[in-house]
Design a protein around this motif. Structure first.
Motif: not given
Length: 178
Positions: A80-84
């Motif tokens: 959705e946004d950043a994986p971390f």
């Protein structure tokens, strides 16, 4: 859930060498990394931390798409946004007496700002927000509490809020007239 066999291949930091693998694309997996950092498989949050950490180690980005890769297969997942997601930070001095900021992600990645990673502003939902580079052109967003703590540490300089780490200034945000 997909049966993933990594085999004995890992690098010195404990990460598999996904950059050297070129497996065939096997399709989509019903797995989403939410903007809060939750890993959701078929509608349920994965609660086993070790499984999430394992998956994070075999995560790969191509353009705007994310994949879990092994030596023999590659499946696309949704991010959705950043994986971390950065959930903790510490400030300390390195051996040379220079202040450093160390981040810890929800998947146990440890990043030293200015040494291992850089900070960059990206637009997200109409705002410029800071993200930290992780590996393979992937980024980490900040848990709200960590972001607010960093803002308190920041120094206003030329309409930018900056923090120092490893002798480098990093921009947390830009002041805008509204």
């Amino acid at each position: 859930m997909a049966n993933i066999n990594l085999g004995p291949v890992e690098n010195a930091q404990g990460y598999p060498p996904v950059a050297t693998w070129s497996p065939p694309f096997c399709g989509d997996m019903d797995l989403t990394i939410t903007s809060r950092g939750d890993w959701v498989h078929e509608g349920s949050v994965i609660k086993r931390e070790k499984l999430v950490v394992l998956f994070s180690r075999i995560l790969w980005r191509e353009g705007d798409e994310y994949f879990l890769v092994t030596p023999s297969e590659k499946v696309r997942i949704r991010v959705e946004d950043a994986p971390f997601h950065i959930i903790q930070y510490t400030q300390e001095e390195n051996e040379a007496g220079v202040a450093i900021i160390r981040f810890v992600t929800r998947t146990n990645d440890v990043l030293v700002l200015g040494e291992d990673c850089q900070m960059r502003l990206f637009e997200c939902r109409g705002e410029l927000l800071p993200y930290v580079s992780v590996r393979y052109n992937m980024w980490a967003s900040f848990h709200r509490n960590v972001y607010y703590q960093l803002i308190e540490e920041g120094v206003l300089k030329n309409d930018e809020l900056v923090i120092q780490s490893a002798g480098i200034e990093h921009t947390l945000g830009v002041l805008v007239d509204r």
